[in-house]
Design a protein around this motif. Structure first.
Motif, PDB file in Angstrom:
ATOM      1  N   SER A  30       0.821  -1.224   0.000  1.00 12.61           N
ATOM      2  CA  SER A  30       0.000   0.000   0.000  1.00 12.61           C
ATOM      3  C   SER A  30       0.845   1.259   0.000  1.00 12.61           C
ATOM      4  N   LYS A  31       1.937   1.261   0.776  1.00 11.61           N
ATOM      5  CA  LYS A  31       2.732   2.484   0.838  1.00 11.61           C
ATOM      6  C   LYS A  31       3.426   2.771  -0.496  1.00 11.61           C
ATOM      7  N   ALA A  32       3.719   1.726  -1.269  1.00 13.83           N
ATOM      8  CA  ALA A  32       4.282   1.951  -2.604  1.00 13.83           C
ATOM      9  C   ALA A  32       3.212   2.506  -3.543  1.00 13.83           C
ATOM     10  N   TRP A  33       1.992   1.981  -3.440  1.00 17.26           N
ATOM     11  CA  TRP A  33       0.902   2.486  -4.280  1.00 17.26           C
ATOM     12  C   TRP A  33       0.655   3.968  -4.015  1.00 17.26           C
ATOM     13  N   VAL A  34       0.694   4.341  -2.742  1.00 16.27           N
ATOM     14  CA  VAL A  34       0.472   5.743  -2.406  1.00 16.27           C
ATOM     15  C   VAL A  34       1.583   6.617  -2.971  1.00 16.27           C
ATOM     16  N   LEU A  35       2.818   6.165  -2.825  1.00 18.52           N
ATOM     17  CA  LEU A  35       3.948   6.944  -3.332  1.00 18.52           C
ATOM     18  C   LEU A  35       3.897   7.051  -4.854  1.00 18.52           C
ATOM     19  N   LYS A  36       3.496   5.968  -5.518  1.00 21.18           N
ATOM     20  CA  LYS A  36       3.336   6.027  -6.973  1.00 21.18           C
ATOM     21  C   LYS A  36       2.248   7.027  -7.353  1.00 21.18           C
ATOM     22  N   ALA A  37       1.152   6.992  -6.608  1.00 22.72           N
ATOM     23  CA  ALA A  37       0.059   7.932  -6.881  1.00 22.72           C
ATOM     24  C   ALA A  37       0.531   9.370  -6.705  1.00 22.72           C
ATOM     25  N   GLN A  38       1.334   9.617  -5.670  1.00 19.53           N
ATOM     26  CA  GLN A  38       1.860  10.963  -5.442  1.00 19.53           C
ATOM     27  C   GLN A  38       2.764  11.395  -6.594  1.00 19.53           C
ATOM     28  N   ALA A  39       3.643  10.493  -7.013  1.00 20.22           N
ATOM     29  CA  ALA A  39       4.568  10.834  -8.099  1.00 20.22           C
ATOM     30  C   ALA A  39       3.808  11.138  -9.388  1.00 20.22           C
ATOM     31  N   LEU A  40       2.853  10.310  -9.724  1.00 24.08           N
ATOM     32  CA  LEU A  40       2.080  10.505 -10.950  1.00 24.08           C
ATOM     33  C   LEU A  40       1.212  11.759 -10.857  1.00 24.08           C
ATOM     34  N   TYR A  41       0.688  12.030  -9.675  1.00 24.25           N
ATOM     35  CA  TYR A  41      -0.106  13.252  -9.495  1.00 24.25           C
ATOM     36  C   TYR A  41       0.761  14.489  -9.734  1.00 24.25           C
ATOM     37  N   GLN A  42       1.945  14.492  -9.113  1.00 26.26           N
ATOM     38  CA  GLN A  42       2.817  15.651  -9.279  1.00 26.26           C
ATOM     39  C   GLN A  42       3.337  15.782 -10.706  1.00 26.26           C
ATOM     40  N   ALA A  43       3.382  14.659 -11.412  1.00 29.04           N
ATOM     41  CA  ALA A  43       3.773  14.697 -12.825  1.00 29.04           C
ATOM     42  C   ALA A  43       2.583  15.055 -13.723  1.00 29.04           C
ATOM     43  N   GLU A  44       1.425  15.340 -13.085  1.00 24.58           N
ATOM     44  CA  GLU A  44       0.188  15.707 -13.783  1.00 24.58           C
ATOM     45  C   GLU A  44      -0.332  14.574 -14.662  1.00 24.58           C
ATOM     46  N   ARG A  45      -0.017  13.347 -14.265  1.00 26.68           N
ATOM     47  CA  ARG A  45      -0.546  12.158 -14.962  1.00 26.68           C
ATOM     48  C   ARG A  45      -1.685  11.601 -14.093  1.00 26.68           C
ATOM     49  N   TYR A  46      -2.761  12.395 -14.053  1.00 29.77           N
ATOM     50  CA  TYR A  46      -3.821  12.157 -13.074  1.00 29.77           C
ATOM     51  C   TYR A  46      -4.547  10.837 -13.290  1.00 29.77           C
ATOM     52  N   ALA A  47      -4.860  10.526 -14.536  1.00 24.47           N
ATOM     53  CA  ALA A  47      -5.603   9.292 -14.809  1.00 24.47           C
ATOM     54  C   ALA A  47      -4.786   8.058 -14.413  1.00 24.47           C
ATOM     55  N   GLU A  48      -3.464   8.141 -14.561  1.00 23.38           N
ATOM     56  CA  GLU A  48      -2.607   7.022 -14.164  1.00 23.38           C
ATOM     57  C   GLU A  48      -2.458   6.961 -12.648  1.00 23.38           C
ATOM     58  N   SER A  49      -2.558   8.109 -12.008  1.00 22.63           N
ATOM     59  CA  SER A  49      -2.374   8.170 -10.563  1.00 22.63           C
ATOM     60  C   SER A  49      -3.550   7.549  -9.809  1.00 22.63           C
ATOM     61  N   LEU A  50      -4.747   7.741 -10.332  1.00 25.76           N
ATOM     62  CA  LEU A  50      -5.960   7.361  -9.604  1.00 25.76           C
ATOM     63  C   LEU A  50      -6.005   5.885  -9.192  1.00 25.76           C
ATOM     64  N   PRO A  51      -5.736   4.925 -10.086  1.00 21.34           N
ATOM     65  CA  PRO A  51      -5.856   3.515  -9.685  1.00 21.34           C
ATOM     66  C   PRO A  51      -4.965   3.133  -8.500  1.00 21.34           C
ATOM     67  N   PHE A  52      -3.797   3.750  -8.385  1.00 21.54           N
ATOM     68  CA  PHE A  52      -2.889   3.387  -7.299  1.00 21.54           C
ATOM     69  C   PHE A  52      -3.435   3.825  -5.942  1.00 21.54           C
ATOM     70  N   ILE A  53      -3.949   5.059  -5.856  1.00 24.75           N
ATOM     71  CA  ILE A  53      -4.484   5.496  -4.568  1.00 24.75           C
ATOM     72  C   ILE A  53      -5.764   4.744  -4.244  1.00 24.75           C
ATOM     73  N   GLN A  54      -6.524   4.394  -5.267  1.00 25.24           N
ATOM     74  CA  GLN A  54      -7.743   3.616  -5.029  1.00 25.24           C
ATOM     75  C   GLN A  54      -7.401   2.223  -4.499  1.00 25.24           C
ATOM     76  N   LYS A  55      -6.311   1.623  -5.002  1.00 25.15           N
ATOM     77  CA  LYS A  55      -5.893   0.310  -4.500  1.00 25.15           C
ATOM     78  C   LYS A  55      -5.492   0.383  -3.033  1.00 25.15           C
ATOM     79  N   ALA A  56      -4.794   1.440  -2.670  1.00 28.34           N
ATOM     80  CA  ALA A  56      -4.359   1.586  -1.275  1.00 28.34           C
ATOM     81  C   ALA A  56      -5.568   1.755  -0.346  1.00 28.34           C
ATOM     82  N   ILE A  57      -6.525   2.572  -0.774  1.00 32.87           N
ATOM     83  CA  ILE A  57      -7.723   2.799   0.040  1.00 32.87           C
ATOM     84  C   ILE A  57      -8.545   1.522   0.139  1.00 32.87           C
ATOM     85  N   ALA A  58      -8.679   0.810  -0.988  1.00 33.64           N
ATOM     86  CA  ALA A  58      -9.452  -0.437  -0.982  1.00 33.64           C
ATOM     87  C   ALA A  58      -8.816  -1.484  -0.078  1.00 33.64           C
TER      88      ALA A  58
END
Length: 421
Positions: free
Chosen positions: A150-178
């Motif tokens: 989960s902590k890797a998924w969150v970090l990936k989501a953060q990296a993709l968000y900051q890179a403005e790759r929002y659609a790619e970021s979403l599944p990772f944070i959703q996996k961590a929350i799920a």
């Protein structure tokens, strides 16, 4: 909404301990860390603590001069000490270089490799090296346990968000929350903040509301309540918006001028104008809402809609005190007419026309004619309606009223003539 994410990223990095020197032996088949090398590294660390970073780096350099005689584990620990020293001195770029050298050594303990890879991912994120963050996390996932992912998924989501790759970021944070939900655990607050930010960037307003609902439930903070109310407003769910704002107000979360004005407007939209007026009045009395023209006008409108006509009349006259045109006087004239204060209505209509720049001058003449009719002053009414006929917006109504007023003038003339005979 990117500012919501920034604090979460900082908290994530600062709250995670970077790789500290690993001195204990492990069960992995790696070379031993000899006591002599350990003593030299510990001495360099002590030197840094006692005499500063440069002294510590000088001590490490003397150890590095003998690096050719070290095994892979010892060199990895040397680079690790270098990396930690530079990180402690806020030289993140150099820290990354040395931590990268750690994982290039082989064989080394798996725990050291895993911890260092994750630190590299974190540090790369702080430096804005988003692809490197993702690459290091991919390597880390190969050696991580399932319950650590989960902590890797969150970090990936953060990296993709900051890179403005929002659609790619979403599944990772959703996996961590799920994953947290599956274990009946509350998702971490910064995970939900990140999810909200991603949905916002993707213009997924309903999903933003859903995440804010969880933030309100799990981490009740004023900003979450107010943001949720705002999103409900965007979705035209005004009843939900009002319910959330009322709950926030009861908890003392609504206090600023903008927040109070917003609550009053939502009351007004939900056909509760008296409550809107009360919020405004309380805000004025507490010196929390500025008594400018816009706020005074809204207060008067709320009272008018609540059919509190006398208070509305007073409020419009109060608004006129800071108005440069005659519009507030015009509104006051209409309220006075509703109160059957015909003479007062006539006076106010004349004052409004004299002050000028009213939106509907014809209606003010029409109002004067109607006030005259109410007082059975039909000749004056006919004159006023004649003025109203000159304006397109009041012409049709003025024609009807003028016919009536003239008929009353004619009737009165016949009565008077009969009486004289």
């Amino acid at each position: 909404m990117k500012h919501f994410l920034l604090s979460g990223v900082i908290a994530w990095v600062v709250g995670t301990t970077l790789v500290q020197p690993v001195l204990a032996q492990t069960t992995e088949r790696v070379p031993a860390l000899r006591e002599k090398v350990y003593s030299q590294l510990a001495r360099a660390q002590q030197e840094a603590e006692d005499n500063g970073v440069q002294a510590g780096l000088a001590a490490l350099k003397s150890v590095e001069d003998r690096a050719d005689s070290m095994n892979s584990y010892e060199r990895a620990m040397l680079w690790n000490f270098y990396g930690y020293t530079y990180y402690d001195n806020e030289q993140v770029d150099k820290a990354i270089d040395y931590f990268a050298k750690v994982v290039q050594e082989s064989p080394i303990p798996e725990s050291l490799r895993k911890n260092t890879l994750f630190s590299l991912a974190q540090l790369s994120l702080t430096e804005g090296n988003f692809q490197e963050t993702l690459d290091y996390l991919d390597l880390w996932e190969n050696v991580a346990k399932a319950d650590e992912l989960s902590k890797a998924w969150v970090l990936k989501a953060q990296a993709l968000y900051q890179a403005e790759r929002y659609a790619e970021s979403l599944p990772f944070i959703q996996k961590a929350i799920a994953a947290a939900d599956k274990e009946d655990k509350a998702p971490q607050e910064n995970w939900l903040i990140l999810a909200r930010a991603i949905h916002y960037e993707l213009k997924q307003t309903e999903q933003v509301a859903a995440v804010l609902e969880r933030l309100v439930k799990l981490y009740s903070k004023p900003e979450y309540w107010l943001q949720l109310a705002g999103v409900y407003g965007q979705l035209d769910q005004t009843k939900k918006q009002l319910a959330v704002l009322e709950a926030a107000n009861q908890q003392g979360f609504i206090d600023t001028a903008g927040e109070l004005r917003n609550l009053a407007q939502v009351y007004y939209i939900n056909q509760l104008p008296y409550k809107a007026a009360k919020i405004m009045k309380d805000g004025f009395d507490a010196n929390k809402i500025e008594t400018n023209l816009a706020n005074r006008k809204f207060y008067a409108q709320s009272l008018m809609q609540a059919r509190e006509y006398q208070q509305a009349l007073d409020a419009y006259l109060w608004a006129d005190e800071v108005s440069e045109d005659g519009e507030m006087l015009a509104q006051a004239a209409h309220v006075a007419l509703n109160l059957d204060k015909n003479q007062r209505a006539t006076e106010l209509a004349k004052q409004a026309l004299e002050k000028g720049e009213v939106r509907n001058a014809g209606n003010l003449w029409l109002l004067q004619g109607m006030a005259a009719v109410n007082q059975r002053q039909y000749e004056q009414a006919v004159e006023a309606f004649a003025k109203a006929l000159e304006f397109p917006e009041s012409k049709a109504a003025a024609q009807q009223w003028q016919r009536y007023a003239k008929s009353q003038v004619d009737y009165q003339a016949r009565v008077n003539e009969t009486a004289m005979n």
